[in-house]
Design an enzyme around this catalytic site. Structure first.
Site, short mmCIF file in Angstrom:
data_model
loop_
_atom_site.label_atom_id
_atom_site.label_comp_id
_atom_site.label_asym_id
_atom_site.label_seq_id
_atom_site.Cartn_x
_atom_site.Cartn_y
_atom_site.Cartn_z
N LYS A 13 0.69 -1.46 0.07
CA LYS A 13 -0.11 0.17 0.10
C LYS A 13 0.69 1.20 -0.20
O LYS A 13 2.14 1.27 0.18
CB LYS A 13 -1.01 -0.12 1.04
N TYR B 267 -12.15 -1.97 -3.92
CA TYR B 267 -12.62 -2.29 -2.57
C TYR B 267 -14.26 -2.28 -2.45
O TYR B 267 -14.88 -1.81 -1.42
CB TYR B 267 -12.09 -1.27 -1.64
N PHE C 259 -15.43 3.46 6.73
CA PHE C 259 -13.89 3.92 6.36
C PHE C 259 -13.82 4.08 4.68
O PHE C 259 -12.78 4.04 4.60
CB PHE C 259 -12.93 3.15 7.08
N ARG D 177 -1.85 -14.23 4.80
CA ARG D 177 -2.67 -13.42 5.65
C ARG D 177 -1.81 -13.57 7.14
O ARG D 177 -1.80 -12.65 8.09
CB ARG D 177 -4.06 -14.12 6.04
N THR E 105 -5.43 -6.89 10.90
CA THR E 105 -5.68 -5.66 10.08
C THR E 105 -5.15 -4.39 10.97
O THR E 105 -4.33 -3.53 10.43
CB THR E 105 -7.15 -5.46 10.13
N ARG F 73 2.60 -6.15 9.41
CA ARG F 73 1.83 -5.05 10.19
C ARG F 73 2.52 -4.77 11.39
O ARG F 73 2.47 -3.51 11.73
CB ARG F 73 0.11 -5.34 10.06
N ASN G 171 -1.93 0.55 6.72
CA ASN G 171 -1.37 -0.86 7.25
C ASN G 171 -0.54 -1.44 6.43
O ASN G 171 -0.54 -2.84 6.40
CB ASN G 171 -2.64 -1.73 7.96
N HIS H 189 -2.04 -5.46 1.51
CA HIS H 189 -3.49 -5.88 1.39
C HIS H 189 -3.34 -7.36 1.09
O HIS H 189 -2.23 -7.63 0.33
CB HIS H 189 -4.33 -5.26 0.23
N GLU I 238 -9.43 -11.01 -7.59
CA GLU I 238 -8.49 -9.99 -7.63
C GLU I 238 -7.24 -9.95 -8.49
O GLU I 238 -6.84 -8.89 -8.77
CB GLU I 238 -8.18 -9.71 -6.04
#
Ligand code: RTP
Ligand code: MG
Length: 140
Positions: free
Chosen positions: A11, A51, A59, A87, A93, A104, A114, A117, A128
């Site tokens: 990100k 998203y 948010f 993950r 998150t 993270r 964060n 993704h 995706e």
């Protein structure tokens, strides 16, 4: 466990701080192979489409603005159980809740900014990956 592919995004908060290499090292150390990767600058509309599942969340606006604020690195990771493994390497998150050694925990600035993704299921991973890459770009 079967070999899987998952979609990862580094990100804007991380690309801005030159953390791409350190984050990729975490993936590779965990046995995830980067089989496609490109740096792009999303428009707000593209971020909004990606998203879309979060459109009703409070948010959402902030998230789309952030994802379009600076370049991101989109990538496809391949490996045994890649969706769950990624993950795990990413961590929770909210960085305050993320386990030691996760991306993270080490790099995220906040629950919104964060750093990464990762697809949350094999089914969403396929959707995706197709959002960002053509079959020819996946070099396993
Ligand atoms: P991601 O989809 O980005 O991999 O993250 P995730 O599954 O861990 O979290 P998710 O619930 O899908 O939320 C997507 C992203 O929205 C931002 N967010 N902000 N301000 C907030 O309370 C909040 N909650 C979520 C984060 O950037 C999160 O990764
Ligand atoms: Mg998610």
């Amino acid at each position: 466990m079967a070999t899987e592919r998952t979609l990862s995004i580094i990100k804007p908060d991380a690309t801005r701080r030159n953390l791409t290499g350190k984050i990729n090292a975490k993936f590779e150390e965990a046995g995830l192979r980067i089989i496609a990767q490109k740096r792009i600058h999303l428009s707000q509309a593209q971020a909004g489409k990606f998203y879309e599942v979060h459109a009703a969340r409070p948010f959402y606006g902030e998230l789309c603005e952030f994802m379009a604020s600076e370049p991101v690195v989109v990538q496809v990771l391949e490996g045994e159980g890649a969706v769950a493994k990624n993950r795990e390497v990413m961590g929770a998150t909210n960085p305050a809740e993320a386990a030691e050694g996760t991306i993270r925990k080490e790099f995220a600035l906040s629950i919104g900014e964060n750093s990464v993704h990762g697809s949350d299921s094999a089914e969403n991973a396929a959707i995706e990956i197709a959002f960002f890459f053509s079959g020819l770009e996946l070099v396993g």
